[in-house]
Structures are given as structure tokens and as C-alpha cells.
Motif scaffolding. Sequence first.
Motif, PDB file in Angstrom:
ATOM      1  N   THR A  35     -67.804  69.704 110.447  1.00 17.76           N
ATOM      2  CA  THR A  35     -66.960  69.042 111.440  1.00 17.76           C
ATOM      3  C   THR A  35     -66.218  70.049 112.296  1.00 17.76           C
ATOM      4  N   SER A  83     -66.991  62.677 117.449  1.00 17.49           N
ATOM      5  CA  SER A  83     -66.207  63.120 116.275  1.00 17.49           C
ATOM      6  C   SER A  83     -65.937  61.948 115.339  1.00 17.49           C
ATOM      7  N   SER A  87     -67.136  61.777 111.684  1.00 22.42           N
ATOM      8  CA  SER A  87     -66.169  61.602 110.595  1.00 22.42           C
ATOM      9  C   SER A  87     -66.479  60.351 109.798  1.00 22.42           C
TER      10      SER A  87
END
Length: 630
Positions: A35, A83, A87
Motif C-alpha cells: 500500500t 487506494s 485497502s
Amino acid sequence: MERSGPSEGKKARTFDLEAMFEQTRRTAVERSRKTLEAREKEEEMSREKELRQNEDIEPTSSRSNVVRDCSKSSSRDTSSSESEESSDSSDDELIGPPLPPKMVGKPVNFMDEDILGALPPPLNEEEEAEEEEEEEEEEENPVHKIPDSHEITLKHGTKTVSALGLDPSGARLVTGGYDYDVKFWDFAGMDASFKAFRSLQPCECHQIKSLQYSNTGDMILVVSGSSQAKVIDRDGFEVMECIKGDQYIVDMANTKGHTAMLHTGSWHPKIKGEFMTCSNDATVRTWEVENPKKQKSVFKPRTMQGKKVIPTTCTYSRDGNLIAAACQNGSIQIWDRNLTVHPKFHYKQAHDSGTDTSCVTFSYDGNVLASRGGDDSLKLWDIRQFNKPLFSASGLPTMFPMTDCCFSPDDKLIVTGTSVQRGCGSGKLVFFERRTFQRVYEIDITDASVVRCLWHPKLNQIMVGTGNGLAKVYYDPNKSQRGAKLCVVKTQRKAKQAETLTQDYIITPHALPMFREPRQRSTRKQLEKDRLDPLKSHKPEPPVAGPGRGGRVGTHGGTLSSYIVKNIALDKTDDSNPREAILRHAKAAEDNPYWVSPAYSKTQPKTMFAQVESDDEEAKNEPEWKKRKI
């Protein structure tokens, strides 16, 4: 940790939770790293776009601004959506609780303050330095480890306490002395009165010279002034007695036991049931408890010229492979336990010749030997270089053949006692540092000699036997364990009134009720019951003085009964000659026989006496030469 399901014909599944936690941790770290890399790439791309747009921008073009703003917002939306998707996908794949919001996009560090909390504030540097210095001083100075802040006194008797023994666990102490007694002391069972729970004389009229518990603590070796050592159990019952040898055999190796007085003895530290004794017959013998009829092996100390020499003390090494003995000629000889012919080490002038070396003992590491000489010295030897003593200390007077020495549990100190004449000071317990052999500490014990000393490694307490019949125990409440600390806190029991049975009670539990004896009660309950009875608790009347009153006759009154009472106990002894008293009645018995003579009148023979010539007839019959002479 294992968990299993129902065991109805199925094999239980096992789960390794530690491996699962480790797997989860690694997965979380890997996802967080990915990430973070994706976010860094997006930031670089956005920076490049901004630079390009800044180069091609027109200052008065509002349209371009709108386009740039739209591009920025779209890029942000796409990045945020990417993102969020990453996630979300990572959250879907992660196992365990979600990470904290602050940790998203960061590698997981389990020593982070946010997770474990802030560390406590450090101490002041000066305080830390002082504490470190104090700890270093305590570690460096072995004197601080001596447990001498408190003491208790055990009264063995009035004569010298010549032997001390403490079992490996430190629960029981045994003392022996010149009064032939062996006393048992139980620290857990004693109260503040400090009384022995058993006393016996295992060797009758021989002084006790050595007492030692076996390495298992179930037997005690008793060495006395006789030629036969004994082994007793923890309660004082005899287990075995060594056989006595034939004193008319010249070679002591050919006899089965000692033929002269013993000096000391020691148990093997590793082998159960094996022990060793030394004697005035110039031998050191090893024995087995299972075979009391003959010794196991014989060691014969010799001088350099091959002559016999008497060993005065002996001991095993810590591993049991060596046997050391000190002799009357001042030598110290060490044998291999399995080789009895020649000693492995022999130092011929360890102490002065003609003095009895009273103790030899090995250190806990097994490399150093300490010897307490009858020449008032204490010496330290390294058995790896047995050609000269490491250290020597003098001025330690000794007057007993069993004055000993011992090492501290940490091997940093050596302890021994000193002797004094009666009324000439006090005996001391002297401590030497092993590394420098400096006299670092001493304790005044009592106004008599210090004969025995024993420092138990588990209890960290020092036992001392003195010349005036006392056994003292030194301890420290903070440094010592159990032992004397158990009995000091117990209050002394009150002396109870004797609760003995009034008479012998025969217990017959299966007797019929008509023949069953009533249950006996103790004397105390009977006394309490009699106290409530007005007749039994009535005070006896005092003797009557004077002529008498109230129907009671005085012993010195004027009546006939008082006269009889007065004269009934008078002395009626007759001090006359008994022969004369008997012959006084001879004439009356002859004239009027009544008792004896009539009984024998019919059977008594008639007396026949020889006729005696008268004096006139004798004169006539005299010869002529006598008459002329007259």
C-alpha cells in the motif's frame, strides 16, 4: 496450544496459534508495504503532471484553470478510489483485528509507542550510578553476604560439642559431644524454647568425634573413639556397625576392619551407601552400608621412607574421585579412589611434624584444598599444582583434634574457629577471602573455644559448636532461608499439667458390656471435678494443740489415751549384750525345761563325759623327779 473437536470416530485437528499469529503478522506487514509503495507511485505521478501543467499553463486562461482543476480532482478521485479499493481488498484478505487508522500505509512496528504506550521516564543519572555502585560493592565484597545479624543458641550439654551434622535439605541438625550424647534438632518442629526432640548414646561410653548426613539425608555416619563406626537412620535407630579387625595381624590390609581408635569419617558425595573412615591403625578404609562385615578398600599412608604413619583426618573430593588424608608427620596425601597402592599427590611437610592436622576440605569447584593444622595455621592448596601452598595464615590457636574449616557457598570465603583457654578471652569465627587470603571478618562466639563450624549452602546459615556445650546458629532474615527462621517465630508452649491416666488401662474393644471397663479419664478432669466436691476439697484439720477440744483428744493431754499415744512410739531398743541376755535364762530353763528339752527327752542320747581325776590323785601319780624338783 491445542484444540480438538468432538472425538467420535474422527481425528482431532490441531492448531498452532503461534504459527498463525506469525503468519498474520507477516501478511499485515506485506500488505502495508504494498500500500505504501502504491501511494508513493501515485504521488510521483501527480507531481510530474503538475510540473507539465505548470509549463504549458496560460496565465489569463480561466478555461485551462477549470480543466486543470477538473484533472486534479479526477486524479485525486481516481487515486482515492484506487487506494480505497486496495485497502478494501487488503482488509478483506487480512486476518485478525483491523489496524489502527494511524498505521494505514506504514510498516507495522510492534515497538511503536502508539501500540505499547510511552516508556517510563528514566531515573536520575546520579541515582542510577549510586545504585550500580552499591550493587557492584555487594557483588565484589563477600563480607556483605555473611549471615550474622541474628543468632540462636541450642543447649547441647555442659561438655564440648565435638560434632555437627546438617541434612542436605537443612531441616534437621544433629550434634554430638564429649558427654557421649547425640541430640536431634528439628527446625520446623521446635519453638522458641529450642529443645532437642531426641537424645541418645549410640556408642555408649565413647566420645563422639564426627557426625555427617548422607547425600540422600536418610542416614547418619557416627564416628566415635571406638574402632567401629556406626550408621543410624534419621530417627536414631542403628542401621549397621562396622566390624572390628584382628589386631594381631601385621598387615592391616589383610584384616576386615579397624583395630584402633577412629578419628573421623565422610560419606561419598555421589555414591549412595559408601563412606570412609580413618583410624590409629594407620589405615583409611572405605565401606558399604550393605556389607558391614568387611571394608571395601584399604589405603595405607606411608612416609617417604615407607614407614607407617597415622592419618588424623580424611575427606572425599566434590566429585568423589579423590581421597585426601592428613597425617601425623605433617604430610597430606591424596589418592585416586580406584588406586589404593600409591598416592597421586604427596606433600610431605604441609604442616609441622607431630601436630595433628584436624581438617582437610575441598572447595565447591574442586580445585582447591584447605587444611587446618595443629600448628595453629590454615593453608590453601591447588591440587593442580600440589608443590607448595597458595596461601598460609598463622596465629589461629587450636586445642581440639577436630577443629575444622569450610568454604562459603559462593567459594569466596574460608571459615575456621579458634580455641582459647578457659577464662582467657573468647573463641572467634574467622573469615578469610579466598582470592587474597586476607583476614576480612571475625565473629566473637562465646567465652570458650570454637570447635566446629558448618556453612549450609541452601539455608545460608552458619552452625557453630563450642567448647562449653553450646551449638549456635547464625542467620540473616533477608539472606537466609528456612532453618532457624522457622522456630524463632514460634512462641514457647506453655507447660501443661500432666494428663496421665490414673491407672493402667487395658483396652478391650470387643468385650461384652458387662465386662467392659469404664473409660478412663485424665487426671486433670478428675482434679477439676474433685475441686467442686465440698468434701474432697475440704481443708484437713490442723493437729490439736493442748488437752483437746470438740471431741478430739490432744496428744499431750492428761488422759490415759493421750498417755498411750505419747508413749506408743517411744524407743524401746535394748543396748545390752545379746549373749548375756540369753544366758540370763539358762538356769531357769535347766531347772524347769518347758519348750525344747521335753521334745527331745525320749530321743536325746545320754551324755557321756570323760572322768577327770582330782588334784590329789594327780599328785600321787606324778613321777619322782618332779617331786624332787618341787
